[in-house]
Design a protein around this motif. Structure first.
Motif, PDB file in Angstrom:
ATOM      1  N   PRO A 166     -11.425  -4.297  -3.074  1.00  0.00           N
ATOM      2  CA  PRO A 166     -11.746  -3.257  -2.095  1.00  0.00           C
ATOM      3  C   PRO A 166     -11.143  -3.557  -0.721  1.00  0.00           C
ATOM      4  O   PRO A 166     -11.157  -4.697  -0.264  1.00  0.00           O
TER       5      PRO A 166
ATOM      6  N   ASN B 133      -7.450   0.088  -5.114  1.00  0.00           N
ATOM      7  CA  ASN B 133      -8.438  -0.907  -4.679  1.00  0.00           C
ATOM      8  C   ASN B 133      -9.436  -1.274  -5.774  1.00  0.00           C
ATOM      9  O   ASN B 133     -10.488  -1.828  -5.482  1.00  0.00           O
ATOM     10  N   HIS B 134      -9.111  -0.976  -7.030  1.00  0.00           N
ATOM     11  CA  HIS B 134     -10.074  -1.185  -8.111  1.00  0.00           C
ATOM     12  C   HIS B 134     -10.511  -2.635  -8.247  1.00  0.00           C
ATOM     13  O   HIS B 134     -11.647  -2.909  -8.615  1.00  0.00           O
TER      14      HIS B 134
ATOM     15  N   ARG C 286      -5.308   1.195   2.453  1.00  0.00           N
ATOM     16  CA  ARG C 286      -5.886   2.317   3.193  1.00  0.00           C
ATOM     17  C   ARG C 286      -4.971   3.512   2.978  1.00  0.00           C
ATOM     18  O   ARG C 286      -3.837   3.356   2.545  1.00  0.00           O
TER      19      ARG C 286
ATOM     20  N   CYS D  29      -6.987   5.938  -4.036  1.00  0.00           N
ATOM     21  CA  CYS D  29      -7.089   4.704  -3.255  1.00  0.00           C
ATOM     22  C   CYS D  29      -8.202   3.801  -3.809  1.00  0.00           C
ATOM     23  O   CYS D  29      -7.974   2.621  -4.072  1.00  0.00           O
ATOM     24  N   ASP D  30      -9.385   4.357  -4.010  1.00  0.00           N
ATOM     25  CA  ASP D  30     -10.529   3.543  -4.439  1.00  0.00           C
ATOM     26  C   ASP D  30     -10.445   3.105  -5.898  1.00  0.00           C
ATOM     27  O   ASP D  30     -10.663   1.938  -6.217  1.00  0.00           O
ATOM     28  N   ASN D  31     -10.141   4.040  -6.803  1.00  0.00           N
ATOM     29  CA  ASN D  31     -10.214   3.752  -8.243  1.00  0.00           C
ATOM     30  C   ASN D  31      -8.935   3.163  -8.826  1.00  0.00           C
ATOM     31  O   ASN D  31      -8.997   2.527  -9.878  1.00  0.00           O
TER      32      ASN D  31
ATOM     33  N   ASP E 199      -8.539   9.958  -1.925  1.00  0.00           N
ATOM     34  CA  ASP E 199      -9.621   8.991  -1.839  1.00  0.00           C
ATOM     35  C   ASP E 199      -9.872   8.326  -3.197  1.00  0.00           C
ATOM     36  O   ASP E 199     -10.028   7.107  -3.289  1.00  0.00           O
TER      37      ASP E 199
END
Length: 191
Positions: free
Chosen positions: A100, A96-97, A104, A91-93, A88
């Motif tokens: 967003p 998708n930094h 996935r 993926c996020d940091n 997670d």
């Protein structure tokens, strides 16, 4: 002295302005086509060992962002990720930094050691299935995809993520042979 080009008949002189405008238009058209054209059906895939992520990831976050932004893969499998929470965070940091939702991640499979994770761009690929092979030391995970806009089974593909036993002893070599034999046998039976 006579001009080699007859006046009033035969050859016509070209208008230099027309030629220059036509050349510029043609050059502009070619540039637009070259910049806008991507290979049909091309999917960029990346496999990356991220070394016990998220261990000290804060110190490595900016470097991961630079590398992954430059690669800009449509499908990414990673090895040596330690948990679903780490997937997670990656993926996020990392992925998708700056946008967003660009990536996935597939459901996480927790194995006996460090694990694998899979990330994809939902505007490029549809995720279909996933699973794992028990290859001993670590699981080998597989993920099934199809390009967006296609419905045919012929367009589906599977990617494997594996991290074979490290080391150079005869025992390590034998373990790697066992691991790869399990993967090969699975592939031989795959439809």
């Amino acid at each position: 002295m006579r001009s080699p080009v007859p006046r009033g008949g035969g050859l016509h002189r070209r208008n230099p302005l027309f030629t220059r405008q036509t050349s510029l238009k043609l050059l502009l058209l070619l540039a637009v086509l070259a910049l806008g054209a991507a290979p049909a059906g091309a999917i960029k895939v990346c496999s990356y060992n991220i070394l016990n992520f998220p261990n000290d990831y804060v110190a490595r976050e900016a470097s991961f962002q630079i590398v992954m932004d430059e690669i800009d893969a449509d499908l990414i499998v990673v090895q040596e990720i330690t948990s679903w929470q780490a997937a997670d965070v990656f993926c996020d940091n990392i992925l998708n930094h700056d946008e967003p939702g660009k990536y996935r991640w597939m459901p996480f499979i927790n194995g006996p050691d460090t694990d694998n994770a899979c990330f994809w761009k939902p505007d490029v690929l549809d995720s279909l299935d996933y699973g794992y092979l028990d290859t001993g030391v670590r699981y080998t995970t597989w993920y099934k995809f199809r390009p967006v806009g296609y419905d045919s089974a012929e367009t589906e593909f599977v990617i494997f993520s594996t991290h074979l036993k490290a080391g150079s002893t005869s025992s390590d070599l034998a373990q790697r042979l066992d691991q790869t034999t399990i993967i090969r046998n699975y592939c031989n039976d795959y439809p």
